[in-house]
Scaffold this motif. Sequence first.
Motif, PDB file in Angstrom:
ATOM      1  N   GLU A 242    -120.664   3.194  35.009  1.00  0.00           N
ATOM      2  CA  GLU A 242    -121.250   2.064  34.282  1.00  0.00           C
ATOM      3  C   GLU A 242    -122.049   2.527  33.071  1.00  0.00           C
ATOM      4  O   GLU A 242    -122.086   1.874  32.045  1.00  0.00           O
TER       5      GLU A 242
ATOM      6  N   TYR B 278    -121.525   5.054  31.076  1.00  0.00           N
ATOM      7  CA  TYR B 278    -120.713   5.523  29.943  1.00  0.00           C
ATOM      8  C   TYR B 278    -119.536   4.601  29.627  1.00  0.00           C
ATOM      9  O   TYR B 278    -118.645   4.988  28.885  1.00  0.00           O
ATOM     10  N   LYS B 279    -119.540   3.413  30.201  1.00  0.00           N
ATOM     11  CA  LYS B 279    -118.416   2.522  29.898  1.00  0.00           C
ATOM     12  C   LYS B 279    -118.502   2.050  28.439  1.00  0.00           C
ATOM     13  O   LYS B 279    -119.589   1.944  27.870  1.00  0.00           O
ATOM     14  N   PRO B 280    -117.351   1.784  27.815  1.00  0.00           N
ATOM     15  CA  PRO B 280    -117.361   1.404  26.380  1.00  0.00           C
ATOM     16  C   PRO B 280    -118.070   0.066  26.173  1.00  0.00           C
ATOM     17  O   PRO B 280    -118.090  -0.785  27.062  1.00  0.00           O
ATOM     18  N   PRO B 281    -118.694  -0.133  24.989  1.00  0.00           N
ATOM     19  CA  PRO B 281    -119.389  -1.398  24.715  1.00  0.00           C
ATOM     20  C   PRO B 281    -118.416  -2.567  24.633  1.00  0.00           C
ATOM     21  O   PRO B 281    -117.249  -2.407  24.257  1.00  0.00           O
ATOM     22  N   THR B 282    -118.915  -3.735  24.991  1.00  0.00           N
ATOM     23  CA  THR B 282    -118.098  -4.949  24.911  1.00  0.00           C
ATOM     24  C   THR B 282    -117.989  -5.395  23.457  1.00  0.00           C
ATOM     25  O   THR B 282    -118.704  -4.915  22.587  1.00  0.00           O
ATOM     26  N   ASN B 283    -117.093  -6.360  23.213  1.00  0.00           N
ATOM     27  CA  ASN B 283    -116.918  -6.891  21.851  1.00  0.00           C
ATOM     28  C   ASN B 283    -118.216  -7.491  21.332  1.00  0.00           C
ATOM     29  O   ASN B 283    -118.577  -7.326  20.158  1.00  0.00           O
ATOM     30  N   GLU B 284    -118.930  -8.201  22.232  1.00  0.00           N
ATOM     31  CA  GLU B 284    -120.186  -8.830  21.823  1.00  0.00           C
ATOM     32  C   GLU B 284    -121.222  -7.786  21.412  1.00  0.00           C
ATOM     33  O   GLU B 284    -121.912  -7.926  20.401  1.00  0.00           O
ATOM     34  N   GLU B 285    -121.289  -6.691  22.191  1.00  0.00           N
ATOM     35  CA  GLU B 285    -122.226  -5.618  21.861  1.00  0.00           C
ATOM     36  C   GLU B 285    -121.844  -4.932  20.554  1.00  0.00           C
ATOM     37  O   GLU B 285    -122.711  -4.591  19.735  1.00  0.00           O
ATOM     38  N   LEU B 286    -120.538  -4.751  20.353  1.00  0.00           N
ATOM     39  CA  LEU B 286    -120.073  -4.150  19.092  1.00  0.00           C
ATOM     40  C   LEU B 286    -120.435  -5.031  17.896  1.00  0.00           C
ATOM     41  O   LEU B 286    -120.861  -4.539  16.847  1.00  0.00           O
TER      42      LEU B 286
ATOM     43  N   GLN C  98    -122.907  -7.151  17.721  1.00  0.00           N
ATOM     44  CA  GLN C  98    -124.359  -7.079  17.498  1.00  0.00           C
ATOM     45  C   GLN C  98    -124.739  -5.805  16.767  1.00  0.00           C
ATOM     46  O   GLN C  98    -125.567  -5.821  15.859  1.00  0.00           O
ATOM     47  N   LEU C  99    -124.133  -4.676  17.172  1.00  0.00           N
ATOM     48  CA  LEU C  99    -124.429  -3.412  16.513  1.00  0.00           C
ATOM     49  C   LEU C  99    -123.999  -3.437  15.047  1.00  0.00           C
ATOM     50  O   LEU C  99    -124.711  -2.950  14.166  1.00  0.00           O
TER      51      LEU C  99
END
Length: 1159
Positions: A71, A73-81, A83-84
Amino acid sequence: MKRKRNKTDLQAAEQQNLKDLGKLQDDENNGADDEEEDEKDKNSGKKRNVMKEKQTTDAGVIGTLKLSKRELYKPPTNEELNQLKETENLFHSTLLRMQIEELLKEVKLKEKKRKAIDVFLHEVNNLLSNTPETKQVNVTDQSWLPKDVKVPFLQVPYSIKGKFHFLPPASIKVIGSYLLGTCIKPEINVDVAVTMPAEILQAKDNLNQRYLRKRALYLAHIAFHLSKNELFGCVKFGYFNSNHLKPILYISPRGKNEKLVTVRLHPCAPASFFKLSRFHPSRNNIRASWFLEQESAQGGNDEPPTPHYNNTILIDLVMEQHLHFLFNAATDFPGMKDGIGILKVWLHQRELSKGYGCFSGFLASMLVAYLLSKRKLNKMMSGYQVLRNVLQFLAVTDLSQNGISLFQDTDDSAPSLADFQQAFEVVFVDPSGFVNLCAEMTASKYKQVQYEAQKSMEILDNKAVDGFEMLLMTPKHLIQTFDHVFHLKNLVKLQEGCKKMKLLNELIDHGGNYTVAILPHLLSILTRGLGQRIHLLSHSLLQTSEWPINADPPKHKDARHLSFGFLLNPEFSTNVLEKGPQADSPEAAEFRDFWGENSELRRFQDGSICEAVLWQGDNMCDRRLIPEQIVKHLLQLHVDLPKSSLWYVGGLLDSVIEVEKGPAGSEEKTISVVQSYDDLSRKLWNLNGLPLTVTSVQGTHPVFRYTEIFPPVPVKPDFSYYVKEKNSKCLLPSGDKPCSVYVPALKVICHMEGSGKWPQNKDAIQRVKAAFHIRLADLLHQQHQLTSQPSATHVDVYKDGYVFRVQVAYHREALILKEIQTPDGMLKYRDTEESLQVELETLHLPYLTSTLHGLQQQQSAYSGTCRLAKRWICAQLLSNDIGEESIDLLAAYLFMQPTPYSPPASPQTGFLRFLNLLSTFDWKNNPLIVNLNGDIKEIEYAEIKNDFVATRTQHPVMFIATPNDRRTSIWTKGQPSAPILQRLLELASQSLRTLERQLMDPLDNHDLKMIFRPPLDIYDVIIHLNPKHIPRHLEAVDKPKITYSRGTLRNDAAVKFFKMPVVDYDPVQCYLRELRSAFGEFALFFCDAHGGSLIAVLWKPQAFTPQPFKTSHINAKMLETKANGLQMVPNVEAIMEDFEILGAGLVKSVEARTEKWKI
């Protein structure tokens, strides 16, 4: 179909809201139980395993979770991407994003409070629906109203046609920001539209205020009915946005929820009762004959249009339509609600959101909806993106020149944008096509909104400043925002101006409100008269407070005052000549009419003969106040406003930094010193006979950077006030006469070229420098006939009535002083006190002086700002506890980093901002970065801050970083101490509040020197001094009634000088040095160096701790027998007696104010 669907959605939302009202009481009762259960869940959650806690923890509770490696190191979600990406592109840092998110959490209404408000609204709804009916009477027959309530309307003229009787409301609907979810704390206002039944209205109620008066009567009856109910803690009348034609009712609950919410009741007509076309901006709905109480003239086709009156009624008819429009825009657009919330905070901090003609939160909401309709926004945008786009739109769009419209239908009866622009100064048309949302706003106020938006965009794009703090957390008061402010008091005098300017049509349109009627014309006159002298002219918003329902409504004459502010253009604001058109041009007559008798023909150097106006201005101080002359002249000429009705706040503090009023002000005196110094500098450069050439001459005295509070004046000493000493042939002060004039030594650093002949031993360097001083004195006397007095450390040169203290410097001296030889014979370099002092005097101080001299050339208000700041600190008796250079840098910061303002163009505004900076800056956690010459790049700001935070404990309490001093803060290294800084901050905060209150109240007693008088209650002993021996007595804040001759001759006295005047002699400072030397371990001593007639003494608490007997520490102490044996304590009575003995002749008396020393 789309509009119908939106209407259905809104009705469904309202029905759901009403259904929820019935359950709210139960929800509230269960609220406490729910909270207890939540608390139990939190406590028991500690014992559960991680996965179970993750499943059961509420979304709003943040717990400490141990994530598995997968959990983590799992890749970020689209929503998190997303936001970044948004943070990277829009925000300077993640901190700004988090700050805005926290702000929104803070200002948004919590769900629990929303439920309580809904319950209250439900009860209000029931009470309004059950309001009793009344019989039908004439509108003018108001005998049916109880004595406990007055009609909230100025019924002038009183007689109108029509019948009135009260019937319960046809509908009661919540409108505005509460239903849309855009209302913000701290003031939660819920707007409720109370629709009056059509039966009580008549077809011609649009005429002659009939509808508005029926509306007021309807409101009065509701007010009386609600005031008798114990549910309400407060029932008051008020004007909506301070428009006296639109009274509303303010009600709030009783008890603990009194401050929870204020419900505002807006009576309105049914939306379809009047045809909107009746209220076209070009149509008349108030007959002049009725308003003037005259018989109606025949014909009646020349009635003037009443656009503002029409707009006032129209707003009542389209309230629900506006709600539908905003509801549709906000659907599936969470960023809109956030953006409007931030915009409301932004408007509130700039004092733009309240008052007549304000830029209200509703207007901001409609503007967001407009940008959405024009596809400048989309529903995927965040609140911050909405804010940026709205500010960008405001910054580049001038609605006073090109109006905008939300109207999309093709209704031929709807007015065009040109019709609106002819009737109103600022145009923003609503979706109905008939209402101008900016009808009450003046063009000047919109220009201020535009200016603020431009400044805000600069802040958001500047990575060097804290955008969040400057944009949303810093209140911008009128008195700090503008350079000059003036107040119109006795506003009733404006009636005469309305008559003179023939503004009857405007008076009719605004219902007799002469202030609102004449305001645009006043602004137009001032804008033309001030012309290029100002960047911006704006005014305060008229605000009327709520009043009890049993009181008469406020009259126009009850308004206290109206304030105006200018942002000056320093390039032109001090011009004494206003050049007009050529004498034979058609514009010349108009120019003469505008300026009146002040206009006269003048011949210019190019041969042209033009109309011109010449203003008085002997010195810079007077020329800064030329706008005051213009304002007073124009308002008296065009508006018949007497000068006594105007209070101008521009240079009211100048008297504090001027010894006497004369043709030469402080700026001129400073320039005179600098010119003399420049001439001396050239003479030093060109001296023949020096073994080494001069490489640079740099002045370091504050007068060379224009920051000396009282610049020195040329002195010709009267020898009868001095005694000649036989051996040194110098002058000494005479003891039987008043202390002679104070002659400061103006320090100048003279760098000699590097050479192998310079010795490498520090003592030898001092001897070589002494030889240079003797040689300089001889050469200056031989080649330029200047009186000089050499010494080992400097040479004093008497020139043009000033004394320049020239000090020779060698560029490698600081390095040689750092040399330390190790036992092994190796040379090491380490900073020593001597080397640091030499660096300070020969490197840092000359650089600072030349840089600040350059700043003064660019910003003419810098000198006055800095001198006021220094005078205030001296007056608080703290000048010895904070370095002059530190104050110079603090003042420079206001000009180098003025955000969220423009750089101050008047000393008064600069001083107010100085007090604000001193009292609000976070000295504990942030360095003050003064970016002189812009030498610190944006990326380097973060480095300075990070280094400061990492080594905070090693730095002084006040840290000032400059391009040449990023890590050590050399100017504040020794002072101020933490207690002194705390004292300074408290005094600055109190002084700012007091001064702002005085400057914004034209009816105050205006004792502006109050903040320059120090509070003496904290001091233990006061030493009163004899003014006869205070050489700078005339520089005191309160000018002395008795003055003394200080032994000077007139400037034109024909005297040839051979003697050097007594330099830097001030008995008070000599006495202070002796006190600190003798009693520094027992007390702190404070004094105003500029004419202060007292010395304040504060005992050090640690000095009164009993100490064991030691013969080496017996000074000023006495023995006392204690339980532990003989102990020593300070002998206070003897110390106070010594105060008088040390200051014999200077000290008048010693006053003990406390007995803190009793042990």
